[in-house]
Design a protein around this motif. Structure first.
Motif, PDB file in Angstrom:
ATOM      1  N   PHE A  22      -2.551   1.789  -5.352  1.00  0.00           N
ATOM      2  CA  PHE A  22      -3.094   1.604  -3.922  1.00  0.00           C
ATOM      3  C   PHE A  22      -3.963   0.283  -4.048  1.00  0.00           C
ATOM      4  O   PHE A  22      -3.944  -0.658  -3.263  1.00  0.00           O
ATOM      5  N   THR A  23      -4.750   0.312  -5.417  1.00  0.00           N
ATOM      6  CA  THR A  23      -5.694  -0.627  -5.271  1.00  0.00           C
ATOM      7  C   THR A  23      -4.960  -1.999  -6.162  1.00  0.00           C
ATOM      8  O   THR A  23      -5.533  -3.166  -6.226  1.00  0.00           O
ATOM      9  N   LEU A  76      -4.232  -2.307  -9.245  1.00  0.00           N
ATOM     10  CA  LEU A  76      -4.907  -2.801 -10.620  1.00  0.00           C
ATOM     11  C   LEU A  76      -3.821  -2.727 -11.767  1.00  0.00           C
ATOM     12  O   LEU A  76      -2.552  -2.125 -11.404  1.00  0.00           O
ATOM     13  N   LEU A 135      -4.130   5.805  -7.174  1.00  0.00           N
ATOM     14  CA  LEU A 135      -5.214   4.977  -6.991  1.00  0.00           C
ATOM     15  C   LEU A 135      -5.297   3.635  -7.516  1.00  0.00           C
ATOM     16  O   LEU A 135      -5.335   2.851  -6.902  1.00  0.00           O
ATOM     17  N   LYS A 179       0.886  -1.384  -0.069  1.00  0.00           N
ATOM     18  CA  LYS A 179       0.034  -0.040  -0.042  1.00  0.00           C
ATOM     19  C   LYS A 179       0.992   1.434  -0.007  1.00  0.00           C
ATOM     20  O   LYS A 179       0.680   2.295  -0.687  1.00  0.00           O
ATOM     21  N   SER A 200      -9.556  -6.131 -13.491  1.00  0.00           N
ATOM     22  CA  SER A 200      -8.524  -5.167 -13.204  1.00  0.00           C
ATOM     23  C   SER A 200      -8.113  -4.490 -13.957  1.00  0.00           C
ATOM     24  O   SER A 200      -7.738  -3.270 -14.059  1.00  0.00           O
TER      25      SER A 200
END
Length: 290
Positions: free
Chosen positions: A228-229, A231, A225, A94, A191
């Motif tokens: 962090f996710t 993808l 973003l 993260k 994703s």
């Protein structure tokens, strides 16, 4: 006869749409937000300018982008190495989101051609009948080739120099790469579609920005973003997976190629459908025929 009438109506509709787009002049007041038509017009113009470049210029610019985005991987691997002794593995991944945008900022602000950032941009001239579908696939091919080759070269360099400088190890490289391929194919595809969607929005929002600082903030927020996710982004993902394949027996060349193809397809679908097509059709539906 009906078919001829339908074709004539479509032609008139397209002419009206073109008139509306061409008439979308930028607001004189710099404090006002650009309208939908202004952004669309600028995106189409920028897309057409890319089509008009020589193939060697496109290939070299996309090759440069593949190299430059490698600095994101450099920071990811370095942060993973130094943070792993202080935080749990899931926390480290993260934290890596905060350095993930670096390569994207270098590429986009440096005007190099990145496939995912240019996907929707290059599709809009086709939707507006200013370029052909065949020319779109040709230019996509050039951009992807340049991005991937540049990525492979920077990956080879970083896999060698990172351990030499003791800023990260082969274990760090392996963990980052495995984190990309440990999912089922369909999960990776979805994703990648979400990542392509975000990158298409990034391109749209950068065009809507009036200042350099605003552009950098947009790039940082959207790519952070994605980081962090977790993808899947094809161009930096190419570097992550290929680097891990070089140092780990757990990733085969077949797995590398399969994952990369799925991510490329997902990124293209996300940018073309959810940004280029929907943004363009939303404008077209708002054009009223006399």
């Amino acid at each position: 006869m009906n078919k001829n009438n339908e074709e004539e109506e479509k032609k008139k509709k397209q002419e009206k749409v073109d008139q509306e787009i061409d008439g979308s002049d930028q607001q004189q007041d710099g404090t006002k937000t650009k309208s939908h038509g202004e952004i669309l017009k600028q995106q189409i113009i920028e897309g057409c300018e890319t089509y008009d470049r020589s193939w060697s210029s496109i290939l070299l610019s996309s090759f440069t982008a593949g190299l430059e985005i490698g600095f994101s991987f450099l920071m990811l691997a370095t942060l993973h190495h130094f943070a792993s002794g202080y935080f749990a593995e899931e926390v480290v991944f993260k934290l890596m989101a905060f350095v993930y945008p670096l390569g994207f900022i270098l590429v986009i602000m440096g005007q190099s051609i990145l496939f995912t950032e240019q996907t929707s941009l290059l599709t809009l001239p086709v939707l507006s009948n200013k370029r052909s579908l065949g020319s779109l696939f040709r230019i996509w091919g050039l951009v992807i080739l340049g991005n991937l080759v540049g990525g492979l070269l920077i990956a080879l360099t970083l896999v060698w120099v990172g351990p030499k400088l003791a800023i990260f190890t082969e274990l760090d490289i392996e963990k980052i790469g495995l984190h990309m391929v440990e999912y089922e194919v369909f999960t990776i595809l979805v994703s990648a579609i979400l990542a392509g969607w975000l990158m298409g929005l990034l391109s749209w929002l950068v065009t809507s920005s009036k200042e350099t600082v605003g552009e950098i903030i947009v790039i940082y927020l959207i790519t952070a973003l994605m980081g962090f996710t977790g993808l899947h982004h094809s161009i930096i993902g190419n570097i992550e997976i290929f680097s891990a394949m070089l140092v780990s027996p757990e990733i085969t060349i077949l797995e590398y190629i399969q994952t990369l193809v799925v991510i490329l397809a997902g990124n293209a679908i996300g940018a073309v459908f959810f940004v280029a097509l929907l943004k363009y059709r939303a404008f077209v539906f708002n054009v009223k025929m006399p």
